[in-house]
Motif scaffolding. Structure first.
Motif, PDB file in Angstrom:
ATOM      1  N   ILE A 130      -0.275   2.081   9.123  1.00  0.00           N
ATOM      2  CA  ILE A 130      -0.282   1.799   7.683  1.00  0.00           C
ATOM      3  C   ILE A 130       0.838   0.800   7.424  1.00  0.00           C
ATOM      4  O   ILE A 130       1.930   0.940   7.984  1.00  0.00           O
ATOM      5  CB  ILE A 130      -0.045   3.092   6.857  1.00  0.00           C
ATOM      6  N   ILE A 160      -6.226  -3.311   7.558  1.00  0.00           N
ATOM      7  CA  ILE A 160      -5.592  -2.008   7.798  1.00  0.00           C
ATOM      8  C   ILE A 160      -5.207  -1.423   6.443  1.00  0.00           C
ATOM      9  O   ILE A 160      -5.155  -2.151   5.443  1.00  0.00           O
ATOM     10  CB  ILE A 160      -4.322  -2.166   8.674  1.00  0.00           C
ATOM     11  N   PRO A 161      -4.960  -0.103   6.380  1.00  0.00           N
ATOM     12  CA  PRO A 161      -4.479   0.448   5.108  1.00  0.00           C
ATOM     13  C   PRO A 161      -3.154  -0.213   4.736  1.00  0.00           C
ATOM     14  O   PRO A 161      -2.219  -0.240   5.538  1.00  0.00           O
ATOM     15  CB  PRO A 161      -4.315   1.948   5.377  1.00  0.00           C
ATOM     16  N   TRP A 162      -3.088  -0.718   3.536  1.00  0.00           N
ATOM     17  CA  TRP A 162      -1.970  -1.591   3.130  1.00  0.00           C
ATOM     18  C   TRP A 162      -1.631  -1.295   1.684  1.00  0.00           C
ATOM     19  O   TRP A 162      -2.514  -1.137   0.851  1.00  0.00           O
ATOM     20  CB  TRP A 162      -2.428  -3.040   3.292  1.00  0.00           C
ATOM     21  N   ILE A 163      -0.339  -1.199   1.390  1.00  0.00           N
ATOM     22  CA  ILE A 163       0.068  -0.968  -0.001  1.00  0.00           C
ATOM     23  C   ILE A 163       1.214  -1.892  -0.370  1.00  0.00           C
ATOM     24  O   ILE A 163       2.139  -2.117   0.418  1.00  0.00           O
ATOM     25  CB  ILE A 163       0.450   0.520  -0.260  1.00  0.00           C
ATOM     26  N   HIS A 164       1.104  -2.435  -1.571  1.00  0.00           N
ATOM     27  CA  HIS A 164       2.208  -3.187  -2.172  1.00  0.00           C
ATOM     28  C   HIS A 164       2.628  -2.442  -3.420  1.00  0.00           C
ATOM     29  O   HIS A 164       1.802  -2.140  -4.273  1.00  0.00           O
ATOM     30  CB  HIS A 164       1.744  -4.609  -2.537  1.00  0.00           C
ATOM     31  N   SER A 165       3.917  -2.112  -3.499  1.00  0.00           N
ATOM     32  CA  SER A 165       4.406  -1.438  -4.701  1.00  0.00           C
ATOM     33  C   SER A 165       5.284  -2.394  -5.502  1.00  0.00           C
ATOM     34  O   SER A 165       4.864  -2.922  -6.517  1.00  0.00           O
ATOM     35  CB  SER A 165       5.151  -0.165  -4.296  1.00  0.00           C
ATOM     36  N   LEU A 166       6.506  -2.642  -5.031  1.00  0.00           N
ATOM     37  CA  LEU A 166       7.435  -3.482  -5.784  1.00  0.00           C
ATOM     38  C   LEU A 166       8.171  -4.425  -4.838  1.00  0.00           C
ATOM     39  O   LEU A 166       8.007  -4.379  -3.623  1.00  0.00           O
ATOM     40  CB  LEU A 166       8.453  -2.607  -6.529  1.00  0.00           C
ATOM     41  N   VAL A 208       9.077   3.177   0.067  1.00  0.00           N
ATOM     42  CA  VAL A 208       7.660   3.548   0.028  1.00  0.00           C
ATOM     43  C   VAL A 208       7.213   3.947   1.445  1.00  0.00           C
ATOM     44  O   VAL A 208       6.501   4.939   1.638  1.00  0.00           O
ATOM     45  CB  VAL A 208       6.795   2.396  -0.528  1.00  0.00           C
ATOM     46  N   GLU A 227       2.678 -10.979   0.514  1.00  0.00           N
ATOM     47  CA  GLU A 227       1.884 -10.114  -0.373  1.00  0.00           C
ATOM     48  C   GLU A 227       0.928 -10.963  -1.218  1.00  0.00           C
ATOM     49  O   GLU A 227      -0.257 -10.656  -1.339  1.00  0.00           O
ATOM     50  CB  GLU A 227       2.843  -9.305  -1.250  1.00  0.00           C
TER      51      GLU A 227
END
Lengths: 333, 417
Positions: free
Chosen positions: A70, A92-98, A105, A79
């Motif tokens: 991840i 792939i599982p991907w996250i953008h927060s800040l 995170v 990003e």
């Protein structure tokens, strides 16, 4: 992946052709099974070092984890150019927060995976130098000191490129940015500022710290692979030229990255638990000017009267070479 | 099971009963006892399957919570005051990412001047961040709301703040009825995320959204909040059916039958308000009160219906929008649009100043007699204010205001009420 022990050079490059190597030693990118985690079609600029570094690093991490990965992304070029809604380059599982919280995170994801009994799934956090050495520094240090099971990748292009090339704490002395203009008595970024985050990471005594460069992609793959074999907090700082921000020819990204290493301005090393464990010797030492001259951000160093500034940059390179022992014993004079 | 315990401990117990998997903690008064209690439960093994993470700031606390929630864990944190402001960016982000995190706010004033005591400035500052905001009147309600909060959050995929008055509730020892684990398990099923970071089904979360879709995404957030107005009473009813007591919901009326004057307030001050209403009812006054249990989403329709017979409304607020007045008042006015109802705002309890029955009775009586100004400040010492204004007029370098006011007042603590 086993690293080669024989020295096997091709002219003008550090990488040996894959066809000369045993299958198991070939690069991740050369493998038909590579995941293309950061897929084609994204909107990075021509010659983008960050896109190249991310592709190699994440694919290597994917192979090392059996595709159980991840990724967390700080706000920034990577990003933005990889996820223009509703498209995403990420396979792939991907996250953008800040901007400033990628490390935290990632810590949260690692904790959740442990509690959900998914220990085999691993976590990578990634950001540019601004998101890492400046705004995300608190969360990064917190992740390090807790020794959370995260590999943090910093793609260092030495300024805030996404917002239009402003200075960060990774901007080198004399570099022209939108906020360190090439005017006045000391044009560009002042000497005596900035921070060395790999060394600060080492001061946290985390299991693994390394520097890497897009000029040596096999080395980058090997370092990511090594990092993924370890648990706990790990940090790889990757030097990635930015043609837009550096004012360089997009075709020269790899050469410029290599000259940074060969001049001593960007030392390649590894550390474990706070101790240096290896460094990559400079193969053919070059004056810093060779690296600087190819970039418009340093153009003022090559005007009359800038000799002292140029000499001070050379002194930084010399000090790095001495400090990290970057010359092979036989070539050291 | 009835037990005498501190409000924070009651909340910690409720959180443990909800079986969280990741808890992030950063100390700030007055919420600290909650996470301390949880930390001990995790470390002793009493609370199993949960990771307790000591982070380096509130910004990190909520960021870790964002990661944990996105990876499918039931996630909790708590904060107060400056801590909530320090994590403000992540507060909006958690809501935008639709992550069902539950967070306690031990309500506390915001500096400068620094002040650790209770008012509602912190949660009011973040009222429009996209979180559901529930306010507890009592420690029992605080306990109950946390159990409801996880169910609400997870049903709606929306984060929930449970707001409880710092010190007044967090540090007060009261009898609470602790639910049994089996009952909580029956009320709150394991967390089934709507979205999760999973290598088996890779998704991108947190992509860049431009003008082509941003309005629609924001509208859907609004829609989710509006649907919470239906969900919150449902969850409260389900809670009552299982646990046998009323807790939560949108509004809680007190002696509203035939009330011509209605006092509106949030949080623990409702206890004092109700005592005063009892006294005034005994004197034959037609007065009642409404506790706003759900501040976000704001129950416009329910409030309008509840105020159908009211002639005067007094909004008692523990927060000041400097240069404007009341914050809750604006929403109340919106609910009463077109109605001929006189609305008064009384700002009270700032920075922990005690709200006494005597003071309340005075302003309620003034409101009933229509001699209260639109905006007034409970127990404001106008003498102190006038002297300070005069002093500031007298010299250009008059120095910092707060310190000058303290000098006027003399002995610390002499005016805590």
């Amino acid at each position: 992946m086993i690293q080669q022990t024989i020295k096997f050079y091709q002219t003008g490059t550090f990488t040996v052709g894959n066809r000369l190597l045993d299958e198991s030693q070939r690069s991740v990118q050369a493998n038909m099974e590579r995941t293309n985690s950061l897929n084609s079609g994204h909107r990075a600029c021509q010659g983008c070092g960050e896109a190249l570094g991310a592709r190699y690093a994440i694919d290597a991490a994917m192979r090392a984890t059996g595709n159980r990965l991840i990724a967390v992304n700080a706000t920034g070029c990577l990003e933005v150019f990889s996820t223009p809604y509703p498209e995403s380059s990420w396979q792939i599982p991907w996250i953008h927060s800040l901007f400033g919280n990628a490390a935290a995170v990632a810590s949260g994801i690692a904790a959740a995976l442990r509690m959900r009994g998914q220990d085999d799934v691993r976590v990578i956090a990634q950001g540019g130098d601004g998101g890492t050495t400046d705004i995300g520094f608190g969360c990064l240090s917190g992740m390090f000191e807790r020794n959370d099971d995260v590999l943090y990748l910093c793609y260092d292009n030495e300024a805030y490129m996404n917002t239009g090339v402003q200075r960060s704490s990774a901007t080198p002395p004399t570099a022209r940015t939108a906020t360190t203009m090439a005017v006045g008595d000391e044009p560009g970024n002042p000497f005596g500022t900035g921070k060395n985050v790999p060394l600060i990471a080492m001061a946290h005594h985390i299991p693994y710290v390394a520097t890497a460069t897009v000029a040596n992609l096999r080395d980058l793959e090997a370092k990511v692979t090594k990092a993924m074999a370890l648990r706990g907090a790990r940090y790889i700082h990757i030097h990635v030229p930015c043609p837009l921000g550096w004012g360089s020819d997009p075709a020269l990204t790899i050469r410029i990255a290599r000259l940074a290493v060969e001049s001593g301005l960007f030392p390649l090393f590894e550390a474990a638990h706070g101790e240096l464990t290896s460094r990559t010797f400079i193969r053919r030492r070059v004056p810093a000017a060779e690296y600087l001259r190819l970039q418009k951000r340093f153009a003022h160093l090559f005007t009359a009267g800038a000799e002292a500034q140029l000499a001070r940059v050379q002194a930084i390179a010399d000090r790095n070479i001495e400090r990290f022992g970057l010359l092979a014993p036989e070539s050291a004079s | 099971m009835l037990e005498q315990m501190e409000g924070s401990q009651a909340v910690a117990t409720a959180i443990a009963l909800a079986r969280p998997q990741v808890i992030c903690a950063y100390p700030i008064t007055p919420q600290t006892h909650i996470v301390e209690g949880l930390g001990e439960m995790v470390k002793s093994g009493e609370l199993k399957g949960c990771e307790f993470i000591n982070v380096e700031s509130e910004f990190a606390a909520l960021s870790v919570a964002i990661g944990a929630s996105a990876a499918g864990a039931r996630t909790y944190t708590a904060t107060s005051s400056q801590g909530l402001l320090f994590m403000a960016e992540a507060v909006y982000n958690a809501a935008g990412l639709e992550l069902p995190i539950v967070m306690t706010i031990g309500n506390r004033a915001i500096g400068a001047p620094i002040n650790i005591w209770n008012d509602h400035s912190d949660s009011m500052a973040l009222r429009d961040a996209g979180w559901i905001q529930l306010f507890a009147d009592t420690n029992q309600e605080a306990l109950d709301l946390h159990i409801q909060a996880f169910r609400l959050a997870e049903d709606l995929s929306c984060p929930v703040m449970v707001c409880m008055d710092g010190f007044i509730l967090t540090h007060a020892y009261e009898r609470v009825d602790l639910p049994a684990q089996a009952e909580v398990d029956a009320f709150l099923p394991p967390y089934e995320p709507r979205q999760v970071l999973d290598p088996a089904q890779p998704v991108t979360i947190g992509a860049m959204v431009g003008p082509d879709a941003f309005t629609e995404v924001r509208y859907l957030a609004h829609h989710r909040q509006l649907s919470a107005l239906e969900k919150i009473p449902e969850v409260a009813a389900a809670f009552k059916a299982r646990f046998g007591r009323a807790s939560g919901g949108l509004l809680r009326g007190y002696r509203m039958e035939g009330a011509e004057t209605v006092v509106i307030a949030l949080g623990s001050v409702n206890g004092t308000v109700q005592d005063v209403i009892d006294e005034m009812r005994a004197d034959g006054m037609a007065i009642g009160s409404l506790a706003i249990g759900t501040f976000r989403p704001f129950p416009l329709a329910a409030l309008r219906a509840a105020l159908a017979g009211a002639k005067r409304v007094l909004v008692l607020e523990k927060c000041l929008a400097a240069g404007v007045g009341g914050i809750v008042t604006d929403d109340v006015r919106r609910a009463l649009a077109g109605e001929q109802v006189r609305i008064n705002t009384v700002i009270g309890g700032l920075g922990g100043r005690a709200i006494t029955r005597e003071s309340l009775r005075r302003v309620f009586a003034d409101a009933c007699a229509a001699r209260l100004e639109r905006l007034s400040f409970l127990d404001l010492d106008t003498g102190v204010v006038e002297r300070e204004l005069a002093r500031e007029r007298a010299a250009r370098r008059s120095g910092p205001t707060a310190e000058a006011v303290l000098r006027q007042l003399g002995a610390p603590g002499s005016r805590l009420g």
